[in-house]
Write a protein that holds these residues in place. Structure first.
Motif, short mmCIF file in Angstrom:
data_model
loop_
_atom_site.label_atom_id
_atom_site.label_comp_id
_atom_site.label_asym_id
_atom_site.label_seq_id
_atom_site.Cartn_x
_atom_site.Cartn_y
_atom_site.Cartn_z
N THR A 84 0.85 -1.16 0.04
CA THR A 84 0.08 0.09 0.04
C THR A 84 0.78 1.19 -0.43
O THR A 84 1.54 0.82 0.61
CB THR A 84 -0.57 0.48 1.63
OG1 THR A 84 0.50 0.37 1.98
CG2 THR A 84 -1.84 -1.13 1.90
N ILE A 86 2.58 4.21 1.95
CA ILE A 86 3.35 4.29 3.72
C ILE A 86 3.71 5.53 4.21
O ILE A 86 3.59 6.26 4.25
CB ILE A 86 4.34 2.87 3.52
CG1 ILE A 86 5.48 3.76 2.62
CG2 ILE A 86 3.77 1.71 3.48
CD1 ILE A 86 6.95 2.96 3.75
N LEU A 87 3.01 5.27 5.26
CA LEU A 87 3.84 6.49 6.07
C LEU A 87 5.29 5.95 5.90
O LEU A 87 5.69 5.38 6.97
CB LEU A 87 3.12 6.66 7.61
CG LEU A 87 1.77 6.80 7.70
CD1 LEU A 87 1.20 6.87 9.05
CD2 LEU A 87 1.38 8.26 7.16
N GLY A 113 -2.35 -1.96 6.48
CA GLY A 113 -1.02 -1.42 5.53
C GLY A 113 -0.06 -2.27 4.86
O GLY A 113 -0.05 -3.46 5.26
N SER A 114 1.09 -1.69 4.58
CA SER A 114 2.39 -2.12 4.99
C SER A 114 2.89 -2.75 5.99
O SER A 114 4.05 -2.90 6.09
CB SER A 114 2.96 -1.91 3.32
OG SER A 114 2.03 -1.78 2.41
N SER A 116 4.33 -0.36 7.84
CA SER A 116 5.54 0.91 8.19
C SER A 116 5.25 1.57 9.63
O SER A 116 6.17 1.20 10.32
CB SER A 116 5.44 1.94 6.87
OG SER A 116 6.27 2.28 7.31
N LEU A 117 4.22 2.04 9.47
CA LEU A 117 3.82 2.80 11.13
C LEU A 117 3.69 1.91 12.01
O LEU A 117 4.71 1.96 13.39
CB LEU A 117 2.78 3.47 10.91
CG LEU A 117 2.17 3.94 12.40
CD1 LEU A 117 2.98 5.65 12.68
CD2 LEU A 117 0.97 4.73 12.50
N VAL A 134 -5.62 -3.18 12.94
CA VAL A 134 -7.39 -3.77 12.15
C VAL A 134 -6.70 -3.46 10.46
O VAL A 134 -6.68 -2.27 10.24
CB VAL A 134 -8.09 -3.05 12.48
CG1 VAL A 134 -9.93 -3.00 12.33
CG2 VAL A 134 -8.27 -3.42 14.25
N HIS A 137 -8.20 -5.50 4.45
CA HIS A 137 -7.79 -6.64 3.17
C HIS A 137 -7.01 -8.03 4.22
O HIS A 137 -6.49 -8.27 4.27
CB HIS A 137 -6.80 -5.66 2.14
CG HIS A 137 -6.22 -6.80 1.60
ND1 HIS A 137 -6.23 -7.64 1.04
CD2 HIS A 137 -6.47 -5.99 -0.29
CE1 HIS A 137 -5.19 -7.98 -0.25
NE2 HIS A 137 -5.73 -7.19 -0.66
N ASP A 163 -13.28 -4.83 9.18
CA ASP A 163 -14.25 -3.54 8.89
C ASP A 163 -13.94 -3.17 10.09
O ASP A 163 -14.54 -2.98 10.57
CB ASP A 163 -15.28 -2.88 8.08
CG ASP A 163 -15.18 -2.02 6.89
OD1 ASP A 163 -14.77 -1.17 8.06
OD2 ASP A 163 -16.02 -1.66 6.51
N VAL A 164 -12.93 -1.87 9.95
CA VAL A 164 -12.99 -0.97 11.49
C VAL A 164 -14.20 0.17 11.72
O VAL A 164 -14.53 0.44 12.96
CB VAL A 164 -11.25 -0.22 11.58
CG1 VAL A 164 -11.34 1.17 10.07
CG2 VAL A 164 -11.11 0.54 12.66
N CYS A 165 -14.93 0.69 10.29
CA CYS A 165 -15.74 1.36 10.33
C CYS A 165 -17.15 0.52 11.06
O CYS A 165 -18.43 1.16 11.55
CB CYS A 165 -16.15 2.21 8.76
SG CYS A 165 -14.77 2.75 8.09
C1 LIG Z 1 -2.40 3.46 2.66
S1 LIG Z 1 -2.49 2.58 4.02
C2 LIG Z 1 -2.10 2.25 5.28
C3 LIG Z 1 -0.45 2.38 5.78
C4 LIG Z 1 0.26 1.88 6.70
N1 LIG Z 1 -0.26 3.52 7.56
C5 LIG Z 1 1.56 2.23 6.70
O1 LIG Z 1 2.57 3.14 7.36
O2 LIG Z 1 1.72 0.88 6.16
C6 LIG Z 1 -4.98 2.68 4.57
C7 LIG Z 1 -5.01 0.94 4.17
O3 LIG Z 1 -5.89 0.60 5.52
C8 LIG Z 1 -6.98 -0.24 4.86
N2 LIG Z 1 -8.21 -0.11 5.00
C9 LIG Z 1 -9.01 0.72 4.56
N3 LIG Z 1 -10.37 0.59 5.14
C10 LIG Z 1 -10.16 0.24 5.82
C11 LIG Z 1 -11.72 -0.35 6.62
N4 LIG Z 1 -12.42 0.74 6.85
N5 LIG Z 1 -10.82 -1.34 7.74
C12 LIG Z 1 -10.07 -1.71 7.63
N6 LIG Z 1 -9.12 -1.15 7.09
C13 LIG Z 1 -8.73 -0.72 6.21
C14 LIG Z 1 -6.53 -0.79 3.46
O4 LIG Z 1 -7.07 -1.78 3.37
C15 LIG Z 1 -5.38 -0.46 3.60
O5 LIG Z 1 -3.77 -1.65 3.68
#
Ligand SMILES: C[S@@+](CC[C@H](N)C(=O)[O-])C[C@H]1O[C@@H](n2cnc3c(N)ncnc32)[C@H](O)[C@@H]1O
Length: 301
Positions: A84, A86-87, A113-114, A116-117, A134, A137, A163-165
């Motif tokens: 994805t 990343i931060l 995501g990946s 990173s954070l 959480v 995917h 799904d966190v939402c």
């Molecule tokens: C931009 S990435 C996060 C990157 C992460 N902060 C990093 O530093 O590697 C966003 C992630 O959030 C997940 N995501 C999006 N909406 C979500 C939801 N409602 N519930 C859980 N995960 C979700 C996506 O599948 C994706 O892997």
């Protein structure tokens, strides 16, 4: 080796960072009998890595050499396989400070995501804290868990594939801090509120677009969060350069001298020619990372 504890010697199964030169690195999983190709030739894991010190200079089969570094969250961030966006460490540094994270903190994060954070959070909250992360995917959630195991931080983290939402963080009134990096963070603010300790805590949401920030701030206010403010952090890096400037001859012959005066882009080595002043200067890089995202912070009281 673990991402939260330093060890001196490289072992079978470790992750190490192979450093080839300025801005050129990659991660390697050390395996007895394994080999890694570099532009300087082959590195043989059993002979060249296992039992050597992290930080050692390793000679490759063509005679060139590399450094083999102990992994850190910062090195992992610039070397990890991207699944994805990343931060990066500039945003992560501000997030860590503004969320008041420390050893023992309990943190909720979404999405993983990946990772990173996540790696940076784990290093900060170890050895007694916990991260609940959480990710909806499935493959990303599984891959993150695999990496946490390989990096020996899995005892500090719970990965939930949901799904966190809709389903929240799977944690009630236990978190000191919540971090959101999802497209619709305003839909998760209620769950963040429920996850944070009853006595309060901190929240951060990362969003690239201002419209996302507006909706998130409205949701934060509706859920009673206070101290809501949005920041952006920009990094300016500098190169050290030797600059040569002509010393002006304001008398006779000035015009002739000016014609063959060296430019300030002159070479970085050797003594300056006559009539030239030389000095070291910090020069900003020609290009810098522009906007990554807005960081909205808030407090639950
Ligand atoms: C931009 S990435 C996060 C990157 C992460 N902060 C990093 O530093 O590697 C966003 C992630 O959030 C997940 N995501 C999006 N909406 C979500 C939801 N409602 N519930 C859980 N995960 C979700 C996506 O599948 C994706 O892997």
């Amino acid at each position: 080796m673990s991402f939260v504890e330093y060890e001196d010697l490289i072992k079978d199964g470790d992750t190490a960072i192979v450093f080839l030169g300025h801005g050129s690195m990659f991660p390697v999983r050390v395996q007895a009998g394994g080999q890694t190709q570099t532009k300087y030739g082959v590195i043989r894991h059993s002979a060249d890595l296992i039992g050597k010190r992290f930080g050692a200079k390793v000679t490759c089969s063509k005679g060139g050499w590399v450094y083999v570094l102990h992994p850190t969250p910062e090195l992992w961030t610039v070397n990890l396989p991207h699944r994805t966006q990343i931060l990066y460490s500039t945003d992560i540094s501000l997030i860590t400070m503004m969320l008041e994270l420390k050893p023992g903190s309990v943190v909720c994060e979404s999405g993983t995501g990946s990772g990173s954070l996540s790696h940076a959070l784990l290093r900060t909250i170890a050895p007694t804290g916990h991260l609940y992360t959480v990710e909806f995917h499935q493959q990303r959630a599984e891959k993150a868990m695999e990496e946490f195991r390989a990096h020996k931080v899995d005892h500090l983290v719970t990965v939930r594939n949901q799904d966190v939402c809709k389903n929240g963080f799977g944690v009630t009134h236990a978190a000191d801090a919540v971090f959101l990096d999802i497209p619709s963070p305003w839909e998760a603010v209620g769950h963040a509120n429920a996850a944070l300790r009853a006595e309060g805590g901190r929240l951060c949401s990362f969003s690239p677009c201002i419209e996302q920030v507006q909706r998130t701030c409205r949701a934060l206010a509706e859920h009673g969060f206070t101290e809501v403010h949005t920041l952006e952090i920009l990094l300016q890096a500098y190169n050290v350069r030797t600059v040569n400037l002509p010393v002006p001859d304001l008398g006779k012959g000035a015009a002739a001298d000016a014609a063959d005066a060296p430019s300030d882009a002159a070479a970085d080595s050797g003594p300056p020619p006559p009539g030239v002043a030389q000095f070291k200067s910090g020069v900003p890089l020609r290009e810098m990372v522009g906007h990554t995202g807005y960081l909205t912070f808030a407090t639950k009281n």
